[in-house]
Design a protein around this motif. Sequence first.
Motif, PDB file in Angstrom:
ATOM      1  N   TRP A 574       0.891  -1.158   0.000  1.00  0.00           N
ATOM      2  CA  TRP A 574       0.000   0.000   0.000  1.00  0.00           C
ATOM      3  C   TRP A 574       0.932   1.211   0.000  1.00  0.00           C
ATOM      4  CZ3 TRP A 574      -4.981   1.034  -0.709  1.00  0.00           C
ATOM      5  CH2 TRP A 574      -5.417   2.354  -0.437  1.00  0.00           C
ATOM      6  N   SER A 575       1.097   1.831  -1.170  1.00  0.00           N
ATOM      7  CA  SER A 575       0.313   1.596  -2.366  1.00  0.00           C
ATOM      8  C   SER A 575       1.150   2.010  -3.571  1.00  0.00           C
ATOM      9  CB  SER A 575      -0.968   2.438  -2.319  1.00  0.00           C
ATOM     10  OG  SER A 575      -0.609   3.828  -2.343  1.00  0.00           O
ATOM     11  N   ILE A 576       0.606   1.812  -4.768  1.00  0.00           N
ATOM     12  CA  ILE A 576       1.256   2.253  -5.998  1.00  0.00           C
ATOM     13  C   ILE A 576       1.426   3.770  -5.987  1.00  0.00           C
ATOM     14  CG2 ILE A 576       0.842   2.520  -8.487  1.00  0.00           C
ATOM     15  CD1 ILE A 576      -0.458  -0.313  -8.367  1.00  0.00           C
ATOM     16  N   ASN A 577       0.419   4.470  -5.475  1.00  0.00           N
ATOM     17  CA  ASN A 577       0.472   5.932  -5.433  1.00  0.00           C
ATOM     18  C   ASN A 577       1.554   6.427  -4.476  1.00  0.00           C
ATOM     19  OD1 ASN A 577      -2.268   4.824  -6.023  1.00  0.00           O
ATOM     20  ND2 ASN A 577      -2.636   6.939  -6.661  1.00  0.00           N
ATOM     21  N   TRP A 578       1.612   5.819  -3.267  1.00  0.00           N
ATOM     22  CA  TRP A 578       2.637   6.240  -2.311  1.00  0.00           C
ATOM     23  C   TRP A 578       4.032   5.852  -2.788  1.00  0.00           C
ATOM     24  CZ3 TRP A 578       1.801   9.876   0.898  1.00  0.00           C
ATOM     25  CH2 TRP A 578       0.560  10.056   1.508  1.00  0.00           C
ATOM     26  N   ASP A 579       4.127   4.779  -3.558  1.00  0.00           N
ATOM     27  CA  ASP A 579       5.420   4.385  -4.120  1.00  0.00           C
ATOM     28  C   ASP A 579       5.921   5.450  -5.100  1.00  0.00           C
ATOM     29  OD1 ASP A 579       7.601   2.508  -4.762  1.00  0.00           O
ATOM     30  OD2 ASP A 579       6.568   2.300  -6.693  1.00  0.00           O
ATOM     31  N   LYS A 580       5.011   6.014  -5.865  1.00  0.00           N
ATOM     32  CA  LYS A 580       5.419   7.072  -6.794  1.00  0.00           C
ATOM     33  C   LYS A 580       5.856   8.323  -6.038  1.00  0.00           C
ATOM     34  CE  LYS A 580       4.060   9.705 -10.868  1.00  0.00           C
ATOM     35  NZ  LYS A 580       2.987  10.055 -11.832  1.00  0.00           N
ATOM     36  N   VAL A 581       5.147   8.642  -4.939  1.00  0.00           N
ATOM     37  CA  VAL A 581       5.548   9.783  -4.111  1.00  0.00           C
ATOM     38  C   VAL A 581       6.981   9.595  -3.626  1.00  0.00           C
ATOM     39  CG1 VAL A 581       5.132  10.950  -1.912  1.00  0.00           C
ATOM     40  CG2 VAL A 581       3.206  10.382  -3.395  1.00  0.00           C
ATOM     41  N   ALA A 582       7.331   8.346  -3.301  1.00  0.00           N
ATOM     42  CA  ALA A 582       8.677   8.030  -2.802  1.00  0.00           C
ATOM     43  C   ALA A 582       9.675   7.819  -3.937  1.00  0.00           C
ATOM     44  CB  ALA A 582       8.612   6.795  -1.920  1.00  0.00           C
ATOM     45  N   ASN A 583       9.291   8.251  -5.158  1.00  0.00           N
ATOM     46  CA  ASN A 583      10.174   8.103  -6.326  1.00  0.00           C
ATOM     47  C   ASN A 583      10.560   6.647  -6.537  1.00  0.00           C
ATOM     48  OD1 ASN A 583      11.527   9.132  -8.573  1.00  0.00           O
ATOM     49  ND2 ASN A 583      13.448   9.409  -7.439  1.00  0.00           N
ATOM     50  N   PHE A 584       9.573   5.739  -6.341  1.00  0.00           N
ATOM     51  CA  PHE A 584       9.734   4.299  -6.556  1.00  0.00           C
ATOM     52  C   PHE A 584      10.804   3.702  -5.625  1.00  0.00           C
ATOM     53  CE2 PHE A 584       8.690   6.394 -10.633  1.00  0.00           C
ATOM     54  CZ  PHE A 584       7.358   6.003 -10.713  1.00  0.00           C
ATOM     55  N   GLY A 585      10.934   4.311  -4.454  1.00  0.00           N
ATOM     56  CA  GLY A 585      11.915   3.830  -3.473  1.00  0.00           C
ATOM     57  C   GLY A 585      11.533   2.515  -2.842  1.00  0.00           C
ATOM     58  N   PHE A 586      10.297   2.070  -3.051  1.00  0.00           N
ATOM     59  CA  PHE A 586       9.877   0.744  -2.588  1.00  0.00           C
ATOM     60  C   PHE A 586       9.925  -0.261  -3.728  1.00  0.00           C
ATOM     61  CE2 PHE A 586       6.888  -2.649  -1.776  1.00  0.00           C
ATOM     62  CZ  PHE A 586       7.072  -2.944  -0.434  1.00  0.00           C
TER      63      PHE A 586
END
Length: 598
Positions: A574-586
Amino acid sequence: MYSSIHRRAIRPLSVMIVAVLFVLLIPFQAFGASAWAPNTVYQKGTVVTYQNINYECTQTHTSLNGWEPPNTPALWKLSSAPVDTTPPTAPSSLQSPSQTTTTITLTWQASTDNIGVQQYRVYSGTTQVGTSANSPYQITGLSPNTLYSYTVRAVDAAGNVSTDSNTIQVRTAVPVVDNQPPTVPTNLRSTNTTNTTISLAWDASQDNIGVSQYEVIVNGQVAGTSAQTTFTITSLTASTTYAIAVRAVDEANNRSANSTIASITTKDTVAVAGKVLVGYWHNFNNGSTNIRLRDISPNFDVINVAFAEPVGDRATMAFTPYNATKEQFKADIAELRAKGKKVQISIGGAEGTVEMNTEADKQNFIRTMNAIIAEYNFDGLDIDLEGSSLALAGGDTNFRSPTTPKIVNLIAAVREILSTKSAAFQLTMAPETAYVQGGLVAYGGPWGAYLPVIHAFRDRMNFIHVQHYNTGSMTALDGRSYSQGTTDFQVAMAEMLLAGFPIGNNPNNMFPALREDQVAIGLPANQSAAGGGYTNPADIDKALKYITKGISYGGSYVLRKPTGYPNFRGVMTWSINWDKVANFGFSNPVRSSLNSLN
């Protein structure tokens, strides 16, 4: 240091009396204890107040609405409570509305108590024959045409027992001579097959008294019985044809003739798919980032669209894309599918309470979910029910045969939806830890409430990714408690599903292990995505290597299977959106970790 002893003075007796009276008149609360609140992490031993009564936390957890201390004895106990010597009032209007040859059903009017009634004790004469959290209560194993005498007493949490209810005398029914067998079951069919299982359904038989069960016959031998018109045969051999029939049995053990034989072949054994990275895509704007479905990172294999939610009631489901037209959204799904991705519809979420307490609720859910799936051509259904959506009712103690209406109806509804879909249609789940691993320490209310659902679909479910976040600490198979956000927590919680665990720590009541390829773990993509449980990618990599290959990182938790579980399925976030916020750091590092395990 200056000591106050030199300033001590003898207080007037009247002042001391007033002080004592002041203390006695304070509502019973622990000094400094805060009021219970939802969405709060409570550690074991924490004392809170609720309705002017103190409760002590017995299991570290994150509170939710509906988990108030009086409602969740698995989480809270009375803390230094004032002595309660007031018994409940006696139950009233005890009566028996129905009887069979071997059972008697009792009902009564509830008792009242200054704190709360905990249970009712049912007596036959002076012998206690059972307990119940509420009315009605059914007594079984009786003799036909026999007179019995019953009373009921109420008991509160302090052990105070009420006086007896009124006494009633009830006679079990006179046996009816029944030599008439049921009619033959018809329309025997397979609703799903795997390489090791065959799921069956058939049309009900009729009987002059009543059908008690059905016997399922495989290659001439009884393979099992079912009280319903469905059954799943397990432990079969791949690529093998089986001759299957069913017959009905009534209360007098009269058997119908066998149904028409169905020849059903199990599927071929297929290699377990590679490790998957699952992500939830927001169908709403919560301040993370607005992203079109077609523009998600290619790191993800399965995309769960969050969420289909109830409208008007808690069972009629609806879904509308929030940042694209319906046609654009359908085109986005088709584009992802062309790239080999699976796009599923997820139901529920933290704010979407889904409950099916009645047959009408169930039918509304089936109708509307089938419509949503058909309109957008989703590849699967993800069950992400939280909060009060799932909770075990009092007396529901057998995960293999649940009785709580909202759980029974959910299972039946999902079965019916799946029966109309191809074998390629996926079923996944994303419960919170309390609803799954929490069943190790207690089974009741929310604790372990997902286990009946998981068990019902263990042969059909593609994979489950329990949310390893917003959970606090949890007890593992080794009896130790591990904190969320740590490598030990990821490994320990995963192995509970990979190895199985005793429900309520009862070794005679084991929840069986799932297949390795059915188990994944769920984690937040960054620290803003959840209230707790974020785990840095380096520690996720350590956990994955230990789970799949037995490569130890020197942690406190030790795998029960030292060589690991090589077919372990993967990771959800959770989630694809938060992953983008983190610059795909996950997704970038976790995708790399998963690829290294294939």
